[in-house]
Scaffold this motif. Structure first.
Motif, mmCIF file in Angstrom:
data_model
loop_
_atom_site.group_PDB
_atom_site.id
_atom_site.type_symbol
_atom_site.label_atom_id
_atom_site.label_comp_id
_atom_site.label_asym_id
_atom_site.label_seq_id
_atom_site.Cartn_x
_atom_site.Cartn_y
_atom_site.Cartn_z
ATOM 1 N N ASN A 1 -29.413 11.356 18.398
ATOM 2 C CA ASN A 1 -29.029 12.447 19.444
ATOM 3 C C ASN A 1 -28.435 11.812 20.707
ATOM 4 O O ASN A 1 -27.665 12.226 21.558
ATOM 5 C CB ASN A 1 -30.432 13.032 19.649
ATOM 6 N N VAL A 2 -29.109 10.605 20.949
ATOM 7 C CA VAL A 2 -28.577 9.893 22.315
ATOM 8 C C VAL A 2 -27.402 9.377 21.914
ATOM 9 O O VAL A 2 -26.335 9.464 22.700
ATOM 10 C CB VAL A 2 -29.620 8.644 22.620
ATOM 11 N N LEU A 3 -26.954 8.489 20.775
ATOM 12 C CA LEU A 3 -25.661 8.156 20.525
ATOM 13 C C LEU A 3 -24.730 9.076 20.205
ATOM 14 O O LEU A 3 -23.382 9.079 20.521
ATOM 15 C CB LEU A 3 -25.648 7.231 19.127
ATOM 16 N N SER A 4 -25.072 10.386 20.088
ATOM 17 C CA SER A 4 -23.974 11.690 19.944
ATOM 18 C C SER A 4 -22.995 11.862 21.208
ATOM 19 O O SER A 4 -22.217 12.228 21.199
ATOM 20 C CB SER A 4 -24.712 12.888 19.439
ATOM 21 N N GLY A 5 -23.984 11.115 22.397
ATOM 22 C CA GLY A 5 -23.206 11.455 23.541
ATOM 23 C C GLY A 5 -21.926 10.491 23.753
ATOM 24 O O GLY A 5 -21.170 10.515 24.434
ATOM 25 N N ARG A 6 -22.033 9.655 22.615
ATOM 26 C CA ARG A 6 -20.679 8.668 22.643
ATOM 27 C C ARG A 6 -19.619 8.949 21.553
ATOM 28 O O ARG A 6 -18.564 8.481 21.409
ATOM 29 C CB ARG A 6 -21.114 7.118 22.222
ATOM 30 N N LEU A 7 -19.578 10.253 21.027
ATOM 31 C CA LEU A 7 -18.933 10.828 19.852
ATOM 32 C C LEU A 7 -17.400 10.720 20.596
ATOM 33 O O LEU A 7 -16.533 10.627 19.754
ATOM 34 C CB LEU A 7 -19.451 12.096 19.667
ATOM 35 N N GLY A 8 -17.367 11.285 21.801
ATOM 36 C CA GLY A 8 -15.957 11.301 22.525
ATOM 37 C C GLY A 8 -15.144 9.970 22.181
ATOM 38 O O GLY A 8 -13.852 9.841 22.518
ATOM 39 N N SER B 1 -18.657 7.386 13.484
ATOM 40 C CA SER B 1 -19.630 8.297 13.873
ATOM 41 C C SER B 1 -20.370 8.849 12.423
ATOM 42 O O SER B 1 -21.438 8.922 12.399
ATOM 43 C CB SER B 1 -19.192 9.075 14.593
ATOM 44 N N PHE B 2 -19.433 8.997 11.438
ATOM 45 C CA PHE B 2 -20.015 9.420 10.217
ATOM 46 C C PHE B 2 -20.758 8.514 9.834
ATOM 47 O O PHE B 2 -21.836 8.810 8.998
ATOM 48 C CB PHE B 2 -18.698 9.816 9.459
ATOM 49 N N PHE B 3 -20.592 7.156 9.634
ATOM 50 C CA PHE B 3 -21.533 6.198 9.161
ATOM 51 C C PHE B 3 -22.426 5.658 9.999
ATOM 52 O O PHE B 3 -23.265 4.655 9.841
ATOM 53 C CB PHE B 3 -20.500 5.009 8.635
ATOM 54 N N ARG B 4 -22.640 6.272 11.237
ATOM 55 C CA ARG B 4 -23.525 5.838 12.490
ATOM 56 C C ARG B 4 -23.320 4.252 12.627
ATOM 57 O O ARG B 4 -24.254 3.576 13.180
ATOM 58 C CB ARG B 4 -24.940 6.083 11.947
ATOM 59 N N LYS B 5 -22.240 3.842 12.614
ATOM 60 C CA LYS B 5 -21.638 2.340 13.106
ATOM 61 C C LYS B 5 -21.267 2.527 14.494
ATOM 62 O O LYS B 5 -20.095 2.365 14.549
ATOM 63 C CB LYS B 5 -20.529 1.864 12.094
ATOM 64 N N PHE B 6 -22.092 2.926 15.622
ATOM 65 C CA PHE B 6 -21.623 2.790 17.005
ATOM 66 C C PHE B 6 -21.577 1.373 17.300
ATOM 67 O O PHE B 6 -22.191 0.519 17.100
ATOM 68 C CB PHE B 6 -22.520 3.582 17.684
ATOM 69 N N PRO B 7 -20.444 1.200 18.284
ATOM 70 C CA PRO B 7 -20.338 -0.351 18.933
ATOM 71 C C PRO B 7 -21.600 -0.682 19.373
ATOM 72 O O PRO B 7 -22.319 0.161 19.958
ATOM 73 C CB PRO B 7 -19.277 -0.066 19.913
ATOM 74 N N PRO B 8 -21.775 -2.234 19.314
ATOM 75 C CA PRO B 8 -23.024 -2.626 19.818
ATOM 76 C C PRO B 8 -23.357 -2.298 21.282
ATOM 77 O O PRO B 8 -24.445 -2.251 21.725
ATOM 78 C CB PRO B 8 -22.836 -4.219 19.503
ATOM 79 N N ASP B 9 -22.281 -2.080 22.145
ATOM 80 C CA ASP B 9 -22.664 -2.017 23.710
ATOM 81 C C ASP B 9 -23.181 -0.568 23.760
ATOM 82 O O ASP B 9 -23.905 -0.414 24.561
ATOM 83 C CB ASP B 9 -21.397 -2.314 24.496
ATOM 84 N N ALA B 10 -22.504 0.316 22.970
ATOM 85 C CA ALA B 10 -23.234 2.022 22.858
ATOM 86 C C ALA B 10 -24.723 1.752 22.438
ATOM 87 O O ALA B 10 -25.354 2.347 23.173
ATOM 88 C CB ALA B 10 -22.205 2.666 22.123
ATOM 89 N N VAL B 11 -25.003 0.821 21.684
ATOM 90 C CA VAL B 11 -26.266 0.809 21.033
ATOM 91 C C VAL B 11 -27.187 0.262 22.025
ATOM 92 O O VAL B 11 -28.506 1.038 22.395
ATOM 93 C CB VAL B 11 -26.149 0.324 19.652
#
Lengths: 287, 269
Positions: A99-106, A113-123
């Motif tokens: 839910n928190v990472l969904s703020g980074r979807l844009g 985003s589909f594989f939930r591989k967000f950049p390390p700084d976002a995490v």
């Protein structure tokens, strides 16, 4: 700086929700938006990020005219506008972290985003935000396993994950108990102060608004009928916004600085039932 | 109020559904007369029923001594065909239904796509499996390929329609919140909608697997391969004992599928 000029919204049903609203929010300013159910509070903030399409008028954030943006640029503009919702609007079956990472979807592509591989700084930023709102221990819980106050904290973290320039807050405390309501309001206002973040907070609880924001705008039937400091909210002003009523239990005494004054349950229960109106507005703005 | 009125009223009746008493009794009476006449018009040939009892008895006797052995080769082959047909058709059906179901949800699809997808669903739903099977058997010949196509096609109408309705019923607030972050359309589907409909989609898919297996035994009768063809042959030869063995196997497999899918459905909630 956020500027609304002559903003009008007429729904297809013919209901005029906003009628020539003009106002300016200075950088770092937190504004409380009060008014009766159906006054157009939800419509107003949804017209800013165009979840509801305004019928006419202009919205400008910084140098960007939000009204008139095309599809792609609207998406980029929405990244800069964090939104916190009534009833939290978390994706119930996703984890707190998702839910928190969904703020980074844009900011990330679909497959990442589909594989939930967000950049390390976002995490790492998401971890820091969860720490800030006090939910470090709940990272992998599903959102529907949390209490109301915790969920709204996730909602706040999601909005902040966007690195917003503006926060739109829609009835953040509508389904919370008085104590949690105050904690959530305090957290939102503190975070806005920390980051110099301007915010518009829709709130039906006048006493709560008075104790946390320094500028209050009163909306009635889609028009601004009051704009001033909390201590200017007098009997006469409240009657102008809401209609005739005995306001003595609602108004916060000007010389009273103690927070406890407002824990009076009568004051908390003053206005209710904006949920169905919101639903109507939301459905009307869907397509 | 009652005190002010002076009399305490203690009688209350629920207002009738149809207010006009004449109309009400006319409708009740008319329905009764129609039912009596309708039952009277059902023509029963009692001598034929009596003769049929004998055949029915033989059928039941066959059931009491099911014969798994003498036609085991045919039965095993039919079962294998049916199961293959069922699984492949369900998988293909799901893969085709998901995009069509998304397209047929009015709250997320643009109008032209919505109409096209609803059209496909309506087409698939308007024909019963047997009718489609007859068509595909005529086009592609006897055998499980026609059955596979029939079941895939029928799955689309079922799954896509129910998925679309589930998407239309989601909590809009969750999708709206995702949209407000600047997420693209596919991201809104993946984050805001998919988590809300996934448990039901899994449940429906498992349910459809059940249905497809049962249907595979029916469409076999019109030549679309599988255990139905074996069953049909056994009936034609009056080998009720083998037919009984086939029916028992079908019942067991359906029950196992039912039991398994209910366990999985509980897990995914």
């Amino acid at each position: 700086m956020l500027r609304l000029q002559n903003l009008t919204k007429t729904y297809r049903t013919g209901d005029r929700a906003l009628n020539g609203v003009s106002l300016t929010v200075e950088p770092g300013q937190v504004v409380g938006l009060i008014g009766p159910s159906g006054a157009g509070k939800s419509t107003l903030i949804r017209c800013i990020n165009r979840l509801v399409e305004p019928s006419s008028g202009q919205v400008t954030l910084g140098d960007t005219a939000l009204t008139g943006l095309g599809h792609g640029s609207l998406r980029r503009a929405r990244r800069r506008i964090g939104m916190i919702f009534q009833e939290y609007a978390l994706v119930e079956r996703l984890t707190v972290m998702e839910n928190v990472l969904s703020g980074r979807l844009g900011y990330v592509g679909f497959w990442r985003s589909f594989f939930r591989k967000f950049p390390p700084d976002a995490v790492s930023k998401a971890y820091a935000l969860l720490d800030r709102v006090g939910l470090s221990d709940h990272v992998d819980k599903r959102a529907d396993a949390l209490s109301g106050g915790q969920r709204q904290r996730v909602g706040i973290a999601r909005a902040l994950a966007q690195d917003p320039d503006l926060l739109l807050v829609d009835e953040p405390t509508a389904s919370l108990d008085p104590k949690t309501s105050r904690q959530i309001m305090r957290l939102i206002v503190e975070i806005c102060d920390e980051r110099g973040l301007p915010a518009i907070i829709n709130i039906h609880d006048v006493a709560l608004a008075q104790s946390f924001v320094r500028r209050i705008i009163g909306l009635k039937s889609g028009e601004v009928v009051f704009d001033g400091a909390p201590n200017e909210l007098t009997d006469a002003v409240l009657t102008r916004i809401y209609g005739e009523e005995d306001w003595s239990a609602t108004i916060r005494p000007v010389d009273e600085e103690s927070d406890d004054q407002v824990d009076d349950p009568d004051a908390e229960a003053e206005h209710h039932g904006p949920a169905e109106v919101l639903d109507r507005e939301r459905m009307a703005g869907l397509s | 109020m009652t005190a002010a009125a002076g009399t305490a009223r203690a009688v209350w009746r629920r207002p009738p559904l149809i207010r006009n008493p004449r109309l009400r009794w006319a409708i009740y009476g008319g329905s009764l007369v129609y039912l009596v006449l309708a039952f009277a018009s059902v023509d029963v040939n009692w001598t034929r029923v009596y003769e049929g009892l004998d055949r029915g008895l033989r059928f039941v006797e066959g059931f009491l001594v099911p014969d798994f052995v003498s036609r085991w080769g045919d039965i095993a082959q039919g079962m294998q065909e049916s199961l293959t047909m069922t699984v492949t058709a369900t998988v293909v059906g799901i893969m085709v239904s998901v995009p069509i179901g998304i397209g047929a949800a009015r709250n997320i699809a643009p109008l032209p796509i919505y109409l096209a997808c609803r059209g496909i669903i309506a087409l698939s739903r308007s024909f019963q499996e047997i009718i489609i099977a007859i068509l595909f058997v005529a086009m592609f010949g006897f055998g499980p390929f026609a059955g596979f196509l029939t079941l895939s096609f029928a799955t689309i109408g079922f799954l896509a329609k129910l998925l679309a309705e589930d998407i239309e019923d989601i909590d809009e607030a969750q999708a709206e919140a995702i949209r407000s972050t600047g997420a693209g359309w596919w991201q809104v589907v993946n984050y805001g909608i998919q988590p809300q409909v996934m448990p039901r989609l899994i449940g429906l898919s498992l349910y459809r697997l059940d249905i497809n297996f049962r249907e595979s035994s029916v469409i076999g009768i019109v030549g679309a391969g599988g255990i139905g063809a074996t069953l049909n042959t056994a009936m034609d030869r009056y080998e009720y004992d083998s037919a009984a063995a086939i029916l028992i196997l079908i019942i067991v497999i359906v029950m196992l599928a039912e039991y398994g899918s209910s366990i999985i459905r509980q897990r995914v909630q």
